[in-house]
Enzyme design. Structure first.
Site, PDB file in Angstrom:
ATOM      1  CG  ASP A  75      -2.035  -0.895   1.192  1.00 44.56           C
ATOM      2  OD1 ASP A  75      -2.560  -1.083   0.091  1.00 44.56           O
ATOM      3  OD2 ASP A  75      -2.430  -1.433   2.244  1.00 44.56           O
TER       4      ASP A  75
HETATM    5  C1  BGC Z   1       0.507   1.136   6.351  1.00 45.38           C
HETATM    6  C2  BGC Z   1       0.113  -0.072   5.557  1.00 45.38           C
HETATM    7  C3  BGC Z   1      -1.374  -0.139   5.459  1.00 45.38           C
HETATM    8  C4  BGC Z   1      -1.900   1.164   4.894  1.00 45.38           C
HETATM    9  C5  BGC Z   1      -3.399   1.196   4.752  1.00 45.38           C
HETATM   10  C6  BGC Z   1      -0.106   2.374   5.769  1.00 45.38           C
HETATM   11  O1  BGC Z   1       0.190   3.474   6.560  1.00 45.38           O
HETATM   12  O2  BGC Z   1       1.901   1.249   6.428  1.00 45.38           O
HETATM   13  O3  BGC Z   1       0.621  -1.240   6.151  1.00 45.38           O
HETATM   14  O4  BGC Z   1      -1.766  -1.190   4.654  1.00 45.38           O
HETATM   15  O5  BGC Z   1      -1.489   2.252   5.692  1.00 45.38           O
HETATM   16  O6  BGC Z   1      -4.063   1.477   5.906  1.00 45.38           O
HETATM   17  C1  NOJ Z   2      -1.533  -3.873   5.431  1.00 44.85           C
HETATM   18  C2  NOJ Z   2      -2.717  -4.037   4.553  1.00 44.85           C
HETATM   19  O1  NOJ Z   2      -3.791  -4.514   5.296  1.00 44.85           O
HETATM   20  C3  NOJ Z   2      -2.446  -4.947   3.409  1.00 44.85           C
HETATM   21  O2  NOJ Z   2      -3.529  -4.977   2.539  1.00 44.85           O
HETATM   22  C4  NOJ Z   2      -1.192  -4.503   2.703  1.00 44.85           C
HETATM   23  O3  NOJ Z   2      -0.976  -5.358   1.657  1.00 44.85           O
HETATM   24  C5  NOJ Z   2      -0.023  -4.422   3.636  1.00 44.85           C
HETATM   25  N1  NOJ Z   2      -0.344  -3.578   4.712  1.00 44.85           N
HETATM   26  C6  NOJ Z   2       1.254  -3.942   2.968  1.00 44.85           C
HETATM   27  O4  NOJ Z   2       1.218  -2.594   2.687  1.00 44.85           O
END
Ligand code: BGC
Ligand code: NOJ
Length: 813
Positions: free
Chosen positions: A487
């Protein structure tokens, strides 16, 4: 290494983790509830409850990031003379003579002893009931008669957990309660649009109560020393606005050796619109009375508890391994499967790191979660697939998240994460292989929940694949969109504004060349699955069409996705390489190594082996494999959030446990059992538990999302426990690839990949209407099944054909 203090231990026989010191390095929590009504509970009874949706139906209040940590929960105050104490130590923190918290399968039992009195509380949510039971047993273990003053405590949340924390100009005037006998009802906003209320009941006469927080606690006191408790006098307060709470006051006299049970019930009720009131302003309590009547004695509660335990017996009987290695067996047989149920239920919404207000059910997350869960309750996985697919758009794109209560796509986040569609295939294929239920493909499922837009689920799978094919970039690799699985790799975001979230900033997609090797690998893996599925159901033209697309993707990766020693990670907006030896930092990323090795792209040219070796060389450290290496040391405008994190944390070179299993599966497919096992054991909670309780900080019985990587200030420190795709991936990896028991359309494929030290082991696997007892004789081999004997007869190949009944299987490697 410093000597690590221990705070607890596993009790495998009871399937519990036993915490023996309340001052754990971080609250160690558990989840109660399997459907609809849920609670989070820490080892000191902190936490909260909600109905279905942690944001919109929060029943009790919780303050995240509080001082002290984890303050607020369901508390019992026991006043014995001048001493006031709690069975879970907090919030009074009176030193106890004995403390123990046993987190089990959907229940928690907290026991404290002080001055000859034992208080033991069993917390659980009975099956199919909308309430949390708190069975408190008070026992006088001294030789004199004890007269105790008991106060219960819950604080109501004004339903919407988000506005509850911010809209005080309204909130302080809306609170309403009713008191009837031993039941306190919370009915804020019931007079208007809400048709639900909550209640807190005890199955004994009470000698007083409180429902107004400040009156009970005192404006200058805290949960640790509520005035009413300290003085041993309830105020019988009736809340009007401000902060409604529920506290019962009971006087208890216990002869030496005597014990008494009290059943406290925290319940949630919904009424029909025209049956909301029994008199003007008076809520209709019929359903509450009925629920209370179902659980108003110790016997009824014990029976409900036994039913819950039976459910877990059954769930954990479906896949059972006996290897003789306790650390492996307890994770496979108990905790990994348990965590999968929790992630399936909660997605990424409510934990002690997820506040329950920010995120609903993730499209990709939920598909992965169901792979960890599908063998347990297939009908719920089926429904989940339909719910998820219903949020998809006609072009195959999807809402990134949806709300569990409404099941509608979440507009705040929107869509455009170009990996999302592929995950629907991943989830659906796993469901069909487990159940043999192809009929799900014929279910009519809408797009974006629009009535009239329904097409078959199969059609949804097709547009999912097409979404990738129709969004290819200059190297014929998949365009990344807002982001892929990572993400935080925001290649079309370009943000210099600290006030905007990377996750929601409008992306510049016009003219982008940003492509993802992770999606390329994912497309090949799920594409092969899709092709096999099409063949299975006789859609041969479609199979052929997609096989061509898969072949083209493989060719594209080989041509423009290989860096020499590993797979590239991506191309950025301008078409520059990411995750290449040419880059200054972050030369190698784990995601594309995982997915391209799982897809076995270029295996014949040595690419897979080189990639796996590079993971060992550059990503592996003492606590697992980091996401990228070297870590970013500065913010890179064209990469987005990934470079916003300090070195070694989260998506910037943290050990993002979720993706370690991808490489482990790559190792398994390549037959490298020793390497697969060593990567696996590094992030296996039971191994971490043994060595690093203090350093790791978070619960030692479940995986966490992220462990600080080698570049971090404190490598090995864990964060974001519980709600992580790691659970499902660890399960998928160990059950299907390491132990090698893999459901398939026509039976079970057996193909373990083991360390050469592995000894004989047995897996008992219930599969559809069959039960298999499978004994594997590894004979020192890491991979390669030589012979399978089913019920005494040799089988050709590695699939044991499915047939109803009990079977024994002997496997020689
Ligand atoms: C986090 C991710 C997460 C994303 C969506 C980011 O700040 O590092 O792990 O999936 O937010 O909430
Ligand atoms: C947490 C999210 O829930 C997941 O969808 C994502 O793939 C990982 N973070 C990596 O960013």
């Amino acid at each position: 290494m410093e000597q690590q203090k221990r705070y607890g231990h596993f009790d495998d026989q009871h399937r519990e983790y036993v915490i023996t010191d309340p001052q754990t390095p971080w609250p160690w929590i558990n989840y109660l509830g399997n459907e609809d009504f849920f609670s989070l509970i820490s080892n000191t009874a902190g936490g909260y409850s909600f109905y279905k949706d942690a944001k919109f139906r929060r029943i009790t209040r919780y303050r995240y990031n509080n001082v002290p940590m984890d303050n607020g929960g369901r508390y019992f105050y026991i006043k014995d003379g001048d001493t006031v104490w709690n069975p879970g130590w907090k919030p009074c923190k009176t030193p106890l003579d004995f403390y123990e918290c046993r987190h089990g399968m959907s229940y928690t039992r907290i026991t404290g002893r002080k001055n000859g009195v034992e208080a033991s509380v069993l917390f659980f949510v009975p099956l199919k009931k909308w309430c949390e039971v708190q069975k408190l047993t008070l026992k006088n273990e001294s030789s004199e008669t004890k007269t105790l003053k008991l106060f219960s405590f819950e604080e109501w949340c004004l339903w919407n957990a988000a506005t509850d924390m911010e809209n005080f100009q309204r909130n302080f005037s809306t609170g309403e309660v009713e008191i009837e006998g031993s039941t306190i009802y919370h009915k804020t906003e019931y007079r208007e649009r809400r048709n639900h209320y909550a209640f807190y009941h005890v199955n004994a006469p009470i000698q007083g109560f409180d429902t107004d927080r400040e009156t009970f606690v005192g404006l200058y006191n805290s949960f640790a020393d509520p005035q009413a408790v300290i003085e041993g006098k309830p105020r019988n307060s009736h809340a009007h606005g401000w902060s409604p709470i529920a506290s019962h006051y009971i006087e208890v006299t216990l002869a030496p050796g005597e014990s008494k049970d009290f059943v406290f019930l925290l319940g949630y009720i919904e009424n029909e619109q025209d049956e909301k009131f029994e008199a003007p302003q008076v809520i209709n309590k019929k359903k509450a009375h009925a629920l209370i009547a179902e659980l108003d004695t110790t016997e009824k509660v014990d029976k409900a508890f036994a039913e819950l335990c039976q459910l877990w017996d059954a769930l954990l009987n479906i896949y059972k391994v006996k290897t003789g290695n306790d650390k492996l067996d307890r994770m496979v047989n108990i905790w990994n499967q348990y965590q999968c149920m929790v992630t399936f239920n909660f997605s990424r919404s409510a934990s002690f790191f997820e506040s329950g207000v920010g995120r609903g059910m993730g499209f990709r997350d939920s598909n992965q979660d169901l792979v960890g869960f599908v063998h347990q309750i297939p009908p719920r996985a089926r429904q989940r697939i339909i719910d998820i697919a219903s949020t998809q758009f006609p072009d195959g794109g999807c809402y990134h998240q949806y709300q569990p209560l409404t099941k509608r796509g979440n507009n705040d986040i929107g869509g455009g994460f170009n990996d999302d569609p592929c995950w629907l295939i991943f989830g659906t294929v796993a469901y069909i292989k487990e159940t043999g239920d192809f009929s799900i493909l014929d279910e009519m499922v809408p797009f974006d929940n629009q009535p009239g837009s329904e097409v078959t689920l199969f059609e949804h799978l097709k547009v999912s694949m097409d979404h990738v094919i129709k969004n290819l970039g200059p190297h014929l690799l998949p365009l990344i969109g807002r982001a892929d699985w990572n993400d935080c790799l925001n290649l079309n975001c370009f943000s210099w504004d600290p006030n905007e979230s990377f996750q929601t900033t409008e992306n510049v997609s016009e003219g982008t060349k940003a492509e993802s090797l992770m999606i390329a690998g994912l497309f090949v893996v799920t594409g092969k699955d899709y092709v096999a599925l099409c063949k299975k159901i006789g859609k041969n033209d479609e199979a052929e069409r997609m096989q061509k697309a898969v072949d083209a993707m493989i060719a594209a990766v080989k041509k423009d996705g290989w860096d020499g020693e590993w797979y590239l990670r991506a191309y950025d907006f301008y078409g520059n390489k990411i995750g290449s030896n040419e880059c200054e930092e972050a030369k190698i990323f784990i995601e594309s190594q995982g997915w391209c090795t799982m897809a076995e792209i270029g295996a014949e040219d040595g690419m897979v082996a080189k990639s796996l070796d590079s993971c060992k060389k550059y990503l592996e450290c003492e606590h697992g494999m980091v996401l990228n290496n070297p870590a970013f040391t500065k913010y890179i405008y064209e990469y987005g959030e990934i470079s916003s994190y300090p070195e070694g944390y989260k998506e910037n070179a943290g050990i993002f446990c979720h993706n370690n299993p991808w490489v482990i599966i790559g190792e398994c497919l390549a037959g490298r059992g020793n390497d697969a096992w060593s990567h696996y054991a590094k992030i296996l909670p039971s191994y971490v538990e043994e060595k690093y309780q203090t350093l790791h900080k978070v619960e030692p019985y479940v995986n966490c999302q992220m462990v600080a990587g080698k570049d971090a200030f404190k490598p090995g420190e864990g964060k974001n426990s519980w709600l992580t795709g790691t659970a499902a991936w660890m399960w998928y990896t160990v059950s299907e690839f390491i132990l090698g028991i893999k459901p398939d359309y026509d039976g079970i494929r057996i193909d373990p990949c083991l360390p050469e030290t592995a000894t004989d082991y047995t897996v008992n696997r219930k599969f559809r209407e069959a039960e298999y007892e499978i004994t594997i004789h590894p004979n020192g081999a890491q991979k390669g099944v030589k012979q399978i004997v089913l019920d005494g007869k040799p089988v050709d190949g590695t699939v044991i054909p499915y047939s109803v009944g009990k079977h024994t299987v002997e496997v020689t490697m």
